[in-house]
Structure formats: C-alpha cells, structure tokens
Design a protein around this motif. Sequence first.
Motif, PDB file in Angstrom:
ATOM      1  N   PRO A  10       2.619  -4.851  -3.010  1.00 45.44           N
ATOM      2  CA  PRO A  10       2.427  -5.145  -4.429  1.00 45.44           C
ATOM      3  C   PRO A  10       2.770  -3.975  -5.347  1.00 45.44           C
ATOM      4  N   CYS A  11       3.220  -4.342  -6.545  1.00 44.49           N
ATOM      5  CA  CYS A  11       3.523  -3.372  -7.592  1.00 44.49           C
ATOM      6  C   CYS A  11       2.919  -3.874  -8.900  1.00 44.49           C
ATOM      7  N   ILE A  12       2.668  -2.968  -9.806  1.00 43.61           N
ATOM      8  CA  ILE A  12       2.203  -3.347 -11.131  1.00 43.61           C
ATOM      9  C   ILE A  12       3.184  -2.822 -12.174  1.00 43.61           C
ATOM     10  N   THR A  13       3.323  -3.574 -13.233  1.00 46.91           N
ATOM     11  CA  THR A  13       4.218  -3.189 -14.318  1.00 46.91           C
ATOM     12  C   THR A  13       3.582  -2.047 -15.097  1.00 46.91           C
ATOM     13  N   GLN A  14       4.349  -0.987 -15.295  1.00 43.76           N
ATOM     14  CA  GLN A  14       3.867   0.148 -16.078  1.00 43.76           C
ATOM     15  C   GLN A  14       4.499   0.207 -17.460  1.00 43.76           C
ATOM     16  N   PHE A  15       5.780  -0.178 -17.549  1.00 42.34           N
ATOM     17  CA  PHE A  15       6.509   0.091 -18.786  1.00 42.34           C
ATOM     18  C   PHE A  15       7.755  -0.785 -18.831  1.00 42.34           C
ATOM     19  N   VAL A  16       7.986  -1.402 -19.964  1.00 36.35           N
ATOM     20  CA  VAL A  16       9.234  -2.123 -20.213  1.00 36.35           C
ATOM     21  C   VAL A  16       9.746  -1.626 -21.558  1.00 36.35           C
ATOM     22  N   SER A  17      11.011  -1.235 -21.607  1.00 35.85           N
ATOM     23  CA  SER A  17      11.529  -0.607 -22.820  1.00 35.85           C
ATOM     24  C   SER A  17      12.978  -0.997 -23.067  1.00 35.85           C
ATOM     25  N   GLY A  18      13.334  -1.001 -24.341  1.00 34.83           N
ATOM     26  CA  GLY A  18      14.725  -1.184 -24.723  1.00 34.83           C
ATOM     27  C   GLY A  18      15.196  -2.619 -24.720  1.00 34.83           C
ATOM     28  N   ALA A  19      14.273  -3.576 -24.787  1.00 38.28           N
ATOM     29  CA  ALA A  19      14.672  -4.989 -24.785  1.00 38.28           C
ATOM     30  C   ALA A  19      15.354  -5.313 -26.111  1.00 38.28           C
ATOM     31  N   ASN A  20      16.634  -5.552 -26.032  1.00 30.57           N
ATOM     32  CA  ASN A  20      17.423  -5.869 -27.221  1.00 30.57           C
ATOM     33  C   ASN A  20      18.099  -7.216 -26.986  1.00 30.57           C
ATOM     34  N   ALA A  33       5.524   6.975  -6.074  1.00 33.21           N
ATOM     35  CA  ALA A  33       4.993   5.613  -6.190  1.00 33.21           C
ATOM     36  C   ALA A  33       5.715   4.810  -7.274  1.00 33.21           C
ATOM     37  N   THR A  34       6.710   5.421  -7.908  1.00 29.14           N
ATOM     38  CA  THR A  34       7.342   4.826  -9.079  1.00 29.14           C
ATOM     39  C   THR A  34       8.712   4.255  -8.758  1.00 29.14           C
ATOM     40  N   LEU A  35       8.964   3.057  -9.295  1.00 26.44           N
ATOM     41  CA  LEU A  35      10.257   2.398  -9.143  1.00 26.44           C
ATOM     42  C   LEU A  35      10.784   2.094 -10.537  1.00 26.44           C
ATOM     43  N   ASN A  36      11.987   2.551 -10.832  1.00 20.56           N
ATOM     44  CA  ASN A  36      12.610   2.331 -12.139  1.00 20.56           C
ATOM     45  C   ASN A  36      13.794   1.396 -11.966  1.00 20.56           C
ATOM     46  N   LEU A  37      13.815   0.341 -12.784  1.00 19.71           N
ATOM     47  CA  LEU A  37      14.815  -0.707 -12.654  1.00 19.71           C
ATOM     48  C   LEU A  37      15.509  -0.974 -13.978  1.00 19.71           C
ATOM     49  N   VAL A  38      16.679  -1.567 -13.878  1.00 15.13           N
ATOM     50  CA  VAL A  38      17.369  -2.159 -15.015  1.00 15.13           C
ATOM     51  C   VAL A  38      17.319  -3.659 -14.788  1.00 15.13           C
ATOM     52  N   THR A  48       4.811   0.533 -10.537  1.00 14.20           N
ATOM     53  CA  THR A  48       4.121   1.437  -9.625  1.00 14.20           C
ATOM     54  C   THR A  48       3.661   0.646  -8.414  1.00 14.20           C
ATOM     55  N   ALA A  49       3.986   1.131  -7.230  1.00 18.85           N
ATOM     56  CA  ALA A  49       3.509   0.513  -5.996  1.00 18.85           C
ATOM     57  C   ALA A  49       2.033   0.851  -5.834  1.00 18.85           C
ATOM     58  N   VAL A  50       1.239  -0.154  -5.461  1.00 11.01           N
ATOM     59  CA  VAL A  50      -0.199   0.059  -5.329  1.00 11.01           C
ATOM     60  C   VAL A  50      -0.696  -0.431  -3.976  1.00 11.01           C
ATOM     61  N   ASP A  51      -1.835   0.133  -3.564  1.00  3.95           N
ATOM     62  CA  ASP A  51      -2.474  -0.303  -2.326  1.00  3.95           C
ATOM     63  C   ASP A  51      -3.498  -1.396  -2.634  1.00  3.95           C
ATOM     64  N   ALA A  52      -4.313  -1.754  -1.658  1.00  6.92           N
ATOM     65  CA  ALA A  52      -5.291  -2.836  -1.827  1.00  6.92           C
ATOM     66  C   ALA A  52      -6.324  -2.519  -2.906  1.00  6.92           C
ATOM     67  N   ASP A  53      -6.551  -1.238  -3.189  1.00  6.11           N
ATOM     68  CA  ASP A  53      -7.498  -0.839  -4.245  1.00  6.11           C
ATOM     69  C   ASP A  53      -6.802  -0.608  -5.584  1.00  6.11           C
ATOM     70  N   GLU A  54      -5.537  -0.995  -5.642  1.00 13.68           N
ATOM     71  CA  GLU A  54      -4.687  -0.818  -6.826  1.00 13.68           C
ATOM     72  C   GLU A  54      -4.508   0.647  -7.216  1.00 13.68           C
ATOM     73  N   LEU A  55      -4.520   1.516  -6.213  1.00 16.79           N
ATOM     74  CA  LEU A  55      -4.207   2.925  -6.413  1.00 16.79           C
ATOM     75  C   LEU A  55      -2.746   3.141  -6.036  1.00 16.79           C
ATOM     76  N   PRO A  56      -2.056   4.052  -6.737  1.00 14.57           N
ATOM     77  CA  PRO A  56      -0.643   4.295  -6.416  1.00 14.57           C
ATOM     78  C   PRO A  56      -0.461   4.687  -4.954  1.00 14.57           C
ATOM     79  N   ARG A  57       0.613   4.159  -4.368  1.00 10.04           N
ATOM     80  CA  ARG A  57       0.926   4.506  -2.982  1.00 10.04           C
ATOM     81  C   ARG A  57       2.403   4.857  -2.883  1.00 10.04           C
ATOM     82  N   HIS A  58       2.709   5.701  -1.944  1.00 10.34           N
ATOM     83  CA  HIS A  58       4.061   6.217  -1.747  1.00 10.34           C
ATOM     84  C   HIS A  58       5.026   5.107  -1.335  1.00 10.34           C
TER      85      HIS A  58
END
Length: 146
Positions: A46-56, A79-84, A108-118
């Motif tokens: 699982p991952c959680i959304t951290q940031f979405v930017s530049g939506a035009n 723990a961070t994944l950046n996408l287009v 951000t990738a998270v573990d079962a406790d929703e803490l960042p994981r590698h």
Amino acid sequence: MQSITLRFLASHHTMPASAARIPGGTVLHWVDEAGFACASAWARGPCITQFVSGANFTRTIRPGDLVEVHARLAYAHEATLNLVVEVRSGSVQGGPLHDVMHCVATYTAVDADELPRHVDKWVPETPGDIALAQRVRAHLDAARAA
C-alpha cells in the motif's frame, strides 16, 4: 511496475442528465487511482497520496469519451515514489486521443501501521527517463519553495 495505463469510458451514469462535461474533481480522482496503482505495484504494497501538483486542464472530457490515464514512475527513493500522470481522451469511435491534463504526484509506501517503509530505488537510465526525472525534481523543488 514502472507504469500503468487505465482505459475506460467516461460514465454518464454518475453525472446529472444535463451535464455536458466531466468535472475536474472526477478527473483528479482518476489520476489518483492510476497513480496509486502504479506506486503500489512498484512498492509491492500500500501507498498513500502525499502530493499532487501542476494539474493544468487543457481540454474537456465529455460523457461517453474514451479516457486514458497513464501513470509513470519518474523516480523512487527510500519510501517516496514520484510519478507523472497524464490524461487523454477522444471519441470511442476511433481517432486520436487528445491531451486533457498532466500532473506530478508523490506517494509514500506504508506498512500495516501506515508508517513509511522502504521501497526499491528506481533510477532512470534512458535519456528520456533521466530528463523526466529532472523535470519532476525541478517541479517538486519549485512547489516546495512556493
């Protein structure tokens, strides 16, 4: 998985009968679904959304249009994944799909406790992938500075 493409018809079932276009919030929901799928596949969890930017938005999506949402990993570190994420649409009868919008999304990738994981690091190798990663980094740096 370094990328994923979702293809579907823009539904008129969730819109009021008089709606002539799909709202931007709905398009952003699709962006987040594709981004989440791509990030979670790379992170193998699982991952959680951290940031979405530049939506035009440059074009309207109409109910019944064929929609393509393409999410692509620009780089991953710790723990961070950046996408287009790019959205295109067009007639279901064929012809070219047209650009609707694009943006940068960070998960951000998270573990079962929703803490960042590698996660496995992904380093771009091709000139196109390297240029994309540089553009995403510059965009994120500018957004953080603002």
